[in-house]
Design a protein around this motif. Structure first.
Motif, PDB file in Angstrom:
ATOM      1  N   ALA A 101       0.839  -1.194   0.000  1.00 49.71           N
ATOM      2  CA  ALA A 101       0.000   0.000   0.000  1.00 49.71           C
ATOM      3  C   ALA A 101       0.874   1.243   0.000  1.00 49.71           C
ATOM      4  O   ALA A 101       1.926   1.278   0.655  1.00 49.71           O
ATOM      5  CB  ALA A 101      -0.920   0.007   1.206  1.00 49.71           C
ATOM      6  N   TYR A 102       0.413   2.250  -0.721  1.00 51.02           N
ATOM      7  CA  TYR A 102       1.123   3.521  -0.823  1.00 51.02           C
ATOM      8  C   TYR A 102       0.181   4.654  -0.446  1.00 51.02           C
ATOM      9  O   TYR A 102      -1.013   4.618  -0.764  1.00 51.02           O
ATOM     10  CB  TYR A 102       1.621   3.754  -2.246  1.00 51.02           C
ATOM     11  N   MET A 103       0.721   5.655   0.217  1.00 45.27           N
ATOM     12  CA  MET A 103      -0.030   6.877   0.468  1.00 45.27           C
ATOM     13  C   MET A 103       0.726   8.047  -0.137  1.00 45.27           C
ATOM     14  O   MET A 103       1.883   8.301   0.196  1.00 45.27           O
ATOM     15  CB  MET A 103      -0.240   7.123   1.963  1.00 45.27           C
ATOM     16  N   TYR A 104       0.069   8.745  -1.069  1.00 47.09           N
ATOM     17  CA  TYR A 104       0.570   9.998  -1.632  1.00 47.09           C
ATOM     18  C   TYR A 104      -0.192  11.154  -0.993  1.00 47.09           C
ATOM     19  O   TYR A 104      -1.336  11.004  -0.547  1.00 47.09           O
ATOM     20  CB  TYR A 104       0.359  10.032  -3.142  1.00 47.09           C
ATOM     21  N   TRP A 105       0.421  12.332  -0.976  1.00 54.18           N
ATOM     22  CA  TRP A 105      -0.246  13.533  -0.475  1.00 54.18           C
ATOM     23  C   TRP A 105       0.586  14.750  -0.854  1.00 54.18           C
ATOM     24  O   TRP A 105       1.653  14.633  -1.430  1.00 54.18           O
ATOM     25  CB  TRP A 105      -0.430  13.467   1.047  1.00 54.18           C
ATOM     26  N   GLY A 106       0.079  15.947  -0.538  1.00 54.06           N
ATOM     27  CA  GLY A 106       0.915  17.117  -0.580  1.00 54.06           C
ATOM     28  C   GLY A 106       0.515  18.270  -1.451  1.00 54.06           C
ATOM     29  O   GLY A 106      -0.047  18.116  -2.525  1.00 54.06           O
ATOM     30  N   ASN A 107       0.803  19.476  -0.953  1.00 55.80           N
ATOM     31  CA  ASN A 107       0.715  20.746  -1.664  1.00 55.80           C
ATOM     32  C   ASN A 107       1.849  21.629  -1.133  1.00 55.80           C
ATOM     33  O   ASN A 107       1.966  21.803   0.086  1.00 55.80           O
ATOM     34  CB  ASN A 107      -0.632  21.400  -1.405  1.00 55.80           C
ATOM     35  N   PRO A 108       2.720  22.190  -1.967  1.00 58.60           N
ATOM     36  CA  PRO A 108       2.691  22.185  -3.431  1.00 58.60           C
ATOM     37  C   PRO A 108       3.477  21.033  -4.059  1.00 58.60           C
ATOM     38  O   PRO A 108       3.479  20.890  -5.277  1.00 58.60           O
ATOM     39  CB  PRO A 108       3.362  23.516  -3.769  1.00 58.60           C
ATOM     40  N   ASP A 109       4.153  20.237  -3.242  1.00 58.66           N
ATOM     41  CA  ASP A 109       4.906  19.094  -3.751  1.00 58.66           C
ATOM     42  C   ASP A 109       4.241  17.800  -3.312  1.00 58.66           C
ATOM     43  O   ASP A 109       3.698  17.713  -2.205  1.00 58.66           O
ATOM     44  CB  ASP A 109       6.346  19.108  -3.238  1.00 58.66           C
ATOM     45  N   PRO A 110       4.287  16.768  -4.164  1.00 53.60           N
ATOM     46  CA  PRO A 110       3.765  15.463  -3.746  1.00 53.60           C
ATOM     47  C   PRO A 110       4.807  14.665  -2.956  1.00 53.60           C
ATOM     48  O   PRO A 110       6.009  14.757  -3.225  1.00 53.60           O
ATOM     49  CB  PRO A 110       3.429  14.782  -5.072  1.00 53.60           C
ATOM     50  N   TYR A 111       4.303  13.887  -2.003  1.00 53.28           N
ATOM     51  CA  TYR A 111       5.113  12.983  -1.200  1.00 53.28           C
ATOM     52  C   TYR A 111       4.464  11.607  -1.211  1.00 53.28           C
ATOM     53  O   TYR A 111       3.279  11.475  -1.511  1.00 53.28           O
ATOM     54  CB  TYR A 111       5.203  13.454   0.256  1.00 53.28           C
ATOM     55  N   TYR A 112       5.241  10.577  -0.830  1.00 52.83           N
ATOM     56  CA  TYR A 112       4.633   9.268  -0.620  1.00 52.83           C
ATOM     57  C   TYR A 112       5.387   8.503   0.451  1.00 52.83           C
ATOM     58  O   TYR A 112       6.573   8.772   0.732  1.00 52.83           O
ATOM     59  CB  TYR A 112       4.569   8.452  -1.916  1.00 52.83           C
ATOM     60  N   VAL A 113       4.671   7.552   1.060  1.00 51.74           N
ATOM     61  CA  VAL A 113       5.277   6.558   1.949  1.00 51.74           C
ATOM     62  C   VAL A 113       4.686   5.198   1.594  1.00 51.74           C
ATOM     63  O   VAL A 113       3.611   5.109   0.993  1.00 51.74           O
ATOM     64  CB  VAL A 113       5.022   6.837   3.448  1.00 51.74           C
ATOM     65  N   LYS A 114       5.403   4.158   1.985  1.00 53.36           N
ATOM     66  CA  LYS A 114       4.890   2.793   1.872  1.00 53.36           C
ATOM     67  C   LYS A 114       4.218   2.418   3.196  1.00 53.36           C
ATOM     68  O   LYS A 114       4.870   2.381   4.240  1.00 53.36           O
ATOM     69  CB  LYS A 114       6.023   1.811   1.565  1.00 53.36           C
ATOM     70  N   LEU A 115       2.927   2.165   3.123  1.00 52.22           N
ATOM     71  CA  LEU A 115       2.196   1.771   4.322  1.00 52.22           C
ATOM     72  C   LEU A 115       2.442   0.299   4.625  1.00 52.22           C
ATOM     73  O   LEU A 115       2.599  -0.527   3.720  1.00 52.22           O
ATOM     74  CB  LEU A 115       0.703   2.009   4.135  1.00 52.22           C
TER      75      LEU A 115
END
Length: 429
Positions: free
Chosen positions: A150-164
């Motif tokens: 599973a992955y979670m992306y998010w962010g303003n103004p840059d996108p980030y992600y982590v591996k859940l």
């Protein structure tokens, strides 16, 4: 009273939810039903005033049932924020439902439930992600890949992600900052289709359109492809939610059309959710969708009036609101001239009567009409009696067959609340 202008009677159905201002649509398909989670702009919002998250469901894409608030800022004991309930997403895994909620300026929290309807509770009593050095931790989107990661992306103004991790309430490794795709602004929506990864997002503020990028890997690099919906002066913001349902693809987004329909033309953050059908080309790219059409999307199937229908199920309405009463949602704030409309009701060979569960206030009537607000009358149900006492009220109906739009039109003394509605059901001839 949210929908108070008579002009709404002939307003085309752009937004799909009308009793509240809603934004940031997050659809989830589960067991043949669309669960649409949204944020909630308060009726008197000027800037962003967002305190809770709502749920609506549908099985035909045009009639939506309001399930009210399913979580709020009060669900997180570790924050004392009274505003900032921004764009969320819910995903299902192993019989549980995980809601990822940004609390503006306080990171991203996670809630869990055994049901898509909630109640959602906080299993970790702290933020899942919080980069305290900035306010970029907003708009989470979660996707579970075919291999179970599973992955979670998010962010303003840059996108980030982590591996859940598999528990969906923790993550492994570092927070990764991603190279910003062209026109990326905020509100990412991460998913996979036919072996390709997609990152759709609100783009090019302001006004915002919906752009998208593609990748052969869940972690990028991301290549901008085009707009799903181009920026337009018809709207200020947008925010995508994308799904496949019953063989069709859909994109949800937001606009200010409902507020404008109320005659409010100056800018406030009082938004409304709309949906459009979306089409892919053979190479996986997406055909551009025009600004939300007046016709909306085609109905899938028909509504059965011979089963219990919750009063808060509607395709459109004027004037009415909804509230939770003893953990059940009911329709309230009903005044003379208000109405509820349902699309594509299948009367079959005809209905004999209608039973309406209601609680009188000042009392009034429900006119049952078809095809438009002044269409053929099938009958009138009088709602009167002891104030706030819930009872079933029955009225006979003129025979009608086939498929029609149904209008429940409310009449009574002007400027007085007439009654509350819980559900209705028709009886066959």
């Amino acid at each position: 009273m949210l929908l108070a202008t008579s002009s709404l009677a002939c307003f085309s159905q752009h937004p799909i939810l009308t009793t509240k201002y809603t934004a940031d649509p997050a659809p989830m398909v589960y067991k043949d039903t669309v669960y649409l989670y949204t944020t909630h702009d308060e009726d008197n919002a000027d800037g962003f005033m967002m305190k809770d998250w709502l749920l609506y469901t549908s099985t035909d894409m045009v009639n939506w049932t309001d399930h009210g608030v399913v979580a709020s800022l009060k669900s997180f004991a570790w924050t004392k924020m009274d505003n900032g309930a921004w764009a969320e997403q819910v995903v299902a895994r192993n019989g549980k439902f995980y809601m990822y909620c940004p609390i503006h300026g306080n990171g991203i929290g996670v809630l869990v439930s055994d049901s898509p309807y909630g109640p959602f509770v906080d299993p970790i009593n702290k933020p899942l992600v919080w980069q305290k050095e900035n306010w970029n931790d907003i708009d989470p989107t979660v996707f579970i890949d075919d291999d179970g990661q599973a992955y979670m992306y998010w962010g303003n103004p840059d996108p980030y992600y982590v591996k859940l991790n598999k528990d969906m309430i923790s993550y492994s490794g570092e927070i990764h900052k991603v190279a910003r795709p062209a026109h990326y602004q905020e509100g990412p929506w991460f998913y996979k289709r036919a072996g390709k990864y997609y990152l759709a997002y609100a783009s090019t503020c302001c006004p915002e359109g919906i752009g998208y990028a593609m990748s052969d890997s869940p972690t990028g690099p991301w290549t901008f492809k085009n707009y799903i919906m181009s920026p337009t002066d018809k709207s200020r913001g947008n925010h995508p939610g994308i799904m496949d349902y019953k063989g069709k693809s859909y994109v949800f987004g937001l606009n200010y059309d409902l507020m404008h329909a109320h005659g409010i033309m100056e800018h406030h953050e009082r938004r409304s959710v709309s949906v459009a059908e979306m089409h892919y080309r053979k190479d996986g790219t997406i055909e551009e969708v025009p600004y939300w059409t007046k016709e909306g999307v085609a109905q899938i199937g028909h509504l059965n009036p011979y089963k219990r229908v919750e009063a808060e199920t509607m395709a459109w309405s004027k004037g009415v609101k909804t509230e939770k009463i003893n953990n059940c949602v009911a329709v309230n704030d009903i005044h003379n001239g208000d109405y509820i409309m349902l699309k594509g009701v299948n009367f079959g060979k005809g209905a004999k009567s209608i039973s309406i569960n209601a609680a009188p206030l000042n009392g009034g009537t429900v006119e049952i009409r078809i095809d438009n607000i002044n269409g053929k009358s099938l009958g009138t149900c009088k709602i009167a009696g002891e104030e706030n006492k819930w009872s079933n009220y029955i009225a006979g109906m003129t025979n009608i067959s086939g498929v029609h739009d149904l209008y429940l039109v409310f009449k009574g003394d002007a400027d007085k609340q007439l009654f509350k509605l819980d559900y209705w059901q028709m009886k066959k001839r």
